[in-house]
Design a protein around this motif. Structure first.
Motif, PDB file in Angstrom:
ATOM      1  N   PHE A 287       6.594   0.516  -7.889  1.00 56.42           N
ATOM      2  CA  PHE A 287       6.032   1.656  -8.596  1.00 56.42           C
ATOM      3  C   PHE A 287       5.004   2.389  -7.725  1.00 56.42           C
ATOM      4  CE2 PHE A 287       7.255  -1.499 -11.749  1.00 56.42           C
ATOM      5  CZ  PHE A 287       8.039  -0.760 -12.597  1.00 56.42           C
ATOM      6  N   ASP A 288       5.217   3.660  -7.506  1.00 54.92           N
ATOM      7  CA  ASP A 288       4.256   4.553  -6.836  1.00 54.92           C
ATOM      8  C   ASP A 288       4.027   4.233  -5.361  1.00 54.92           C
ATOM      9  OD1 ASP A 288       3.835   5.810  -9.293  1.00 54.92           O
ATOM     10  OD2 ASP A 288       2.240   4.410  -9.828  1.00 54.92           O
ATOM     11  N   ALA A 289       4.628   3.180  -4.837  1.00 54.46           N
ATOM     12  CA  ALA A 289       4.315   2.815  -3.451  1.00 54.46           C
ATOM     13  C   ALA A 289       5.521   2.248  -2.724  1.00 54.46           C
ATOM     14  CB  ALA A 289       3.171   1.807  -3.433  1.00 54.46           C
ATOM     15  N   GLY A 290       6.713   2.676  -3.113  1.00 52.46           N
ATOM     16  CA  GLY A 290       7.915   2.154  -2.479  1.00 52.46           C
ATOM     17  C   GLY A 290       7.975   2.460  -0.991  1.00 52.46           C
ATOM     18  N   TYR A 291       7.337   3.549  -0.576  1.00 53.97           N
ATOM     19  CA  TYR A 291       7.349   3.920   0.831  1.00 53.97           C
ATOM     20  C   TYR A 291       6.599   2.898   1.688  1.00 53.97           C
ATOM     21  CZ  TYR A 291       2.690   5.593  -0.415  1.00 53.97           C
ATOM     22  OH  TYR A 291       1.402   5.678  -0.875  1.00 53.97           O
ATOM     23  N   ILE A 292       5.662   2.154   1.100  1.00 53.24           N
ATOM     24  CA  ILE A 292       4.917   1.145   1.851  1.00 53.24           C
ATOM     25  C   ILE A 292       5.707  -0.152   1.944  1.00 53.24           C
ATOM     26  CG2 ILE A 292       2.767  -0.180   1.997  1.00 53.24           C
ATOM     27  CD1 ILE A 292       1.377   1.978   0.433  1.00 53.24           C
ATOM     28  N   PHE A 293       6.438  -0.463   0.886  1.00 41.67           N
ATOM     29  CA  PHE A 293       7.059  -1.785   0.785  1.00 41.67           C
ATOM     30  C   PHE A 293       8.559  -1.759   1.065  1.00 41.67           C
ATOM     31  CE2 PHE A 293       3.415  -1.843  -2.248  1.00 41.67           C
ATOM     32  CZ  PHE A 293       2.622  -2.731  -1.537  1.00 41.67           C
ATOM     33  N   CYS A 294       8.960  -0.932   2.015  1.00 44.91           N
ATOM     34  CA  CYS A 294      10.393  -0.823   2.325  1.00 44.91           C
ATOM     35  C   CYS A 294      10.943  -2.093   2.962  1.00 44.91           C
ATOM     36  CB  CYS A 294      10.637   0.352   3.275  1.00 44.91           C
ATOM     37  SG  CYS A 294      10.310   1.963   2.553  1.00 44.91           S
ATOM     38  N   TYR A 295      10.095  -2.808   3.678  1.00 42.71           N
ATOM     39  CA  TYR A 295      10.601  -3.915   4.482  1.00 42.71           C
ATOM     40  C   TYR A 295       9.911  -5.231   4.140  1.00 42.71           C
ATOM     41  CZ  TYR A 295      12.385   0.030   7.124  1.00 42.71           C
ATOM     42  OH  TYR A 295      13.011   1.203   7.482  1.00 42.71           O
TER      43      TYR A 295
END
Length: 368
Positions: free
Chosen positions: A51-59
């Motif tokens: 939620f709201d931070a998928g760009y940080i947790f891609c890997y």
């Protein structure tokens, strides 16, 4: 606490459960109970959404990272303010991980606890913007005392690039992040052991005070409205009632666990869609009105269990290859009022037997 991750957990036997993180202790234990893990088995997890931070947790490292580690990351990330999320993003970018390489959860946990070790210049997202900021705020001695016209002649992009590379900073979508001191080493100090809490039900009052229930004998608390924050029956989390009602509920849950009926109770709560503390208390006293089988998790398993109670073994063997068990199981549930839950199968046990147990010849079978 805001939602951070939605994950799907699975066991070697193919059982699955979805879980929102961060999760309270009982919610974690309950999800693992649904998986029926073998001794020593750790659940597999797959990230469904961030939620709201998928760009940080891609890997995220989904192979070596454990569920307790992921929950610890979610707990700390949920506490971060928007500026702190920007700093966390910058810290992740500073790690310079090769594209596509899994990011170790222990390292992300340390980064999430280290946002106070950094400085963030909000809104500065390019070298040119950074160069102008540095030149205009005394970070570039050569730019001091310049006239406005001379100042505008500076190569701000080159200045910003040189400053960023020297300082080891990183751009994020929210601004420029620069580390000013060493990162905190928090991961090694965390206790990530999954264990039963020292309460049956955790409440929070309007003032923010948290009270563990049941209330110890001899202790007193104000009988004010409170919200359930964590509970041995996790579906009750979020319900609001008076402290006395919640305390009675906590005592009943303790008794149900001692009697080995807590799992059945949780299944009944899910099957009935209970969303009221008073109704939850009533259901705790009426469990004998429901039949519970922990084995079926799909309609075809309901059908198999039902047919085994109706037919001889040789009749069953001859029938099964010619019947759509899924459709038959749905019909069984429709006619008996049964429900599949994450804990197993629940159906009413009261009333005339013929109403609760439809006969095979009354069922609509779909032939292959």
């Amino acid at each position: 606490m805001r939602k951070v991750f939605e994950v799907e957990l699975s066991s070697q036997e193919g059982l699955c459960a979805e879980l929102t993180l961060p999760a309270a202790p009982y919610a974690l234990l309950d999800a693992l109970e649904k998986l029926e893990l073998a001794d020593g088995e750790a659940p597999k997890w797959e990230l469904l959404s961030a939620f709201d931070a998928g760009y940080i947790f891609c890997y995220l490292d989904q192979d070596d990272g454990s569920l307790p580690e992921l929950n610890a990351l979610a707990q700390q990330f949920a506490r971060l303010s928007e500026p702190e999320v920007t700093i966390f993003e910058g810290l992740v970018a500073m790690e310079h991980m090769p594209m596509g390489q899994p990011f170790p959860l222990p390292r992300l946990i340390d980064l999430a606890y280290s946002t106070d070790c950094c400085h963030c210049v909000e809104g500065v997202v390019t070298d040119a913007q950074l160069g102008r900021f540095c030149a205009g705020n005394g970070f570039i001695p050569e730019a001091e005392n310049l006239s406005d016209a001379a100042f505008e002649l500076l190569d701000f992009e080159r200045v910003g690039k040189q400053f960023r590379e020297t300082e080891g900073g990183a751009f994020t979508r929210g601004g420029y992040v620069q580390r000013r001191e060493g990162l905190r080493q928090v991961y090694k100090t965390l206790d990530l052991t999954l264990k039963k809490p020292d309460y049956t039900l955790l409440t929070e009052t309007a003032s923010g005070a948290q009270i563990k229930l049941p209330i110890p004998i001899g202790a007193t608390v104000v009988d004010e409205p409170a919200q359930c924050m964590d509970c041995a029956a996790p579906s009750l989390t979020g319900l609001t009632a008076t402290m006395s009602t919640l305390d009675m509920l906590a005592r009943r849950l303790t008794e149900l666990e001692m009697d080995g009926e807590l799992t059945k109770y949780k299944a009944v709560l899910e099957a009935t869609g209970c969303d009221d503390a008073a109704q939850a208390l009533t259901l705790a006293d009426e469990l004998d009105r429901y039949a519970f089988d922990p084995e079926p998790r799909e309609p075809d398993e309901v059908a198999s269990a039902h047919l085994k109670g109706l037919l001889l073994e040789e009749e069953l063997a001859a029938l099964l290859p010619n019947v759509s068990l899924y459709a038959y199981g749905q019909k069984v549930m429709e006619q008996t009022g049964g429900k599949l839950t994450g804990y197993g199968y629940v159906q009413p046990s009261t009333g005339p037997a013929q109403d609760m147990e439809p006969q095979a010849n009354e069922m609509e079978m779909t032939l292959n």
